[in-house]
Scaffold this active site. Structure first.
Site, PDB file in Angstrom:
ATOM      1  N   HIS A   1       0.834  -1.205   0.000  1.00 33.18           N
ATOM      2  CA  HIS A   1       0.000   0.000   0.000  1.00 33.18           C
ATOM      3  C   HIS A   1       0.873   1.260   0.000  1.00 33.18           C
ATOM      4  O   HIS A   1       0.348   2.356   0.218  1.00 33.18           O
ATOM      5  CB  HIS A   1      -0.897   0.031   1.236  1.00 33.18           C
ATOM      6  CG  HIS A   1      -2.039  -0.938   1.207  1.00 33.18           C
ATOM      7  ND1 HIS A   1      -2.774  -1.183   0.070  1.00 33.18           N
ATOM      8  CD2 HIS A   1      -2.594  -1.695   2.197  1.00 33.18           C
ATOM      9  CE1 HIS A   1      -3.728  -2.067   0.353  1.00 33.18           C
ATOM     10  NE2 HIS A   1      -3.635  -2.386   1.631  1.00 33.18           N
TER      11      HIS A   1
ATOM     12  N   LYS B   1     -19.644  -5.363  -0.716  1.00 35.57           N
ATOM     13  CA  LYS B   1     -20.648  -5.185  -1.775  1.00 35.57           C
ATOM     14  C   LYS B   1     -20.071  -5.375  -3.165  1.00 35.57           C
ATOM     15  O   LYS B   1     -20.725  -5.903  -4.047  1.00 35.57           O
ATOM     16  CB  LYS B   1     -21.284  -3.794  -1.677  1.00 35.57           C
ATOM     17  CG  LYS B   1     -22.328  -3.656  -0.580  1.00 35.57           C
ATOM     18  CD  LYS B   1     -23.119  -2.370  -0.770  1.00 35.57           C
ATOM     19  CE  LYS B   1     -24.274  -2.283   0.209  1.00 35.57           C
ATOM     20  NZ  LYS B   1     -25.051  -1.034   0.016  1.00 35.57           N
TER      21      LYS B   1
END
Length: 298
Positions: A104, A253
């Site tokens: 990251h 989701k």
């Protein structure tokens, strides 16, 4: 969860090392060591800002390398495709080849080698902020933010006061290397729109033998099935440590546009303006014109 009578923290807590925010409990020595890692030929990095499709892309790369064979029973992606800033350089060097590593780190801090390969996944800042909020809220030991609201987190996100730094600085640093032969830039939105095309692009980037293998319809079908949202959402324990009951799942989701249900008009405008200012209205700013336009009209 905060105990009764205890005022919830309005900001997540972090381990701050050298001015850089990391999740609490993240080993500073692993982080320091990661900065010294020298990439070698054959290393493959999935480089992302948090919550931009990292795990999804990791598993696609893993399945390409392993010819569509899913993780063995009981195995986790963390073991097969670890986070460099957590394990450090020595552990990374001990990995089997090809080394598969996640990072990251913004490009100025990331170990960058011309003979290594980097798949950078970018996601629009609106959906990234929402996904990052649920991530932070759900890892109580790392952030102590179980009772934090989206409004609380939004202020941290837009100020760059979250783990792994400022979203916009990270995006701009990696996007500037697009077109270089060892850097592939992919957007989360394109992955969602056409997973097969994204798979083809990553396979070609990995090399001719991988592109040829993925042309096999059986292998292609297996990779797309195992890396689908439905399949990955059924195997939450493969991607993440346990989260408290009632919190959002790690694979939550997998949609584009969920930000509309969370942002106020002012927040959408502020983030759109921050995006434009950080990019000068060019470069990465042009990745999501429809989403930026929708935010300004929200």
């Amino acid at each position: 969860m905060s105990s009764a009578g205890h005022k919830p923290h309005r900001k997540p807590r972090y381990t701050v090392h050298g001015g850089f925010r990391m999740p609490m409990g993240f080993p500073p020595e692993g982080f320091e060591s990661a900065l010294t890692y020298v990439p070698e030929p054959g290393d493959v990095f999935v480089s992302t800002y948090p919550k931009c499709g990292t795990t999804w892309m990791q598993y696609i790369v893993y399945l390409i390398v392993h010819r569509g064979e899913p993780l063995p029973d009981g195995a986790t992606l963390v073991d097969a495709f670890p986070h460099l800033e957590e394990i450090g350089a020595e552990a990374a060097r001990a990995l089997p080849r090809p080394r598969l590593l996640k990072t990251h780190l913004p490009l100025p801090m990331a170990p960058f080698g011309r003979d290594a390969r980097y798949v950078f996944v970018a996601r629009n800042p609106f959906d990234c902020a929402v996904s990052f909020y649920y991530h932070t809220q759900g890892f109580v030991k790392h952030y102590d933010f179980a009772e934090g609201t989206f409004d609380d987190f939004f202020e941290c996100f837009i100020a760059g006061e979250v783990d792994f730094g400022d979203y916009f600085e990270h995006l701009v640093s990696w996007y500037a290397r697009r077109g270089e032969p060892n850097v592939l830039v992919v957007t989360y939105e394109d992955m969602r729109a056409d997973p097969g095309r994204a798979l083809d692009g990553v396979a070609r980037f990995r090399g001719p033998e991988h592109a040829e293998a993925v042309a096999d319809l059986g292998l292609r079908s297996r990779i797309l099935e195992h890396s689908s949202f439905a399949a990955m959402s059924r195997a939450q324990g493969r991607w993440s440590s346990a989260r408290p009951a009632g919190s959002a799942p790690f694979v939550r989701k997998g949609v584009v546009g969920d930000w509309r249900a969370h942002f106020s008009s002012e927040q959408a405008r502020r983030l759109a303006e921050r995006f434009r200012a950080a990019t000068g209205g060019a470069g990465a700013y042009a990745l999501w014109p429809d989403i930026v336009a929708a935010a300004l009209e929200h």
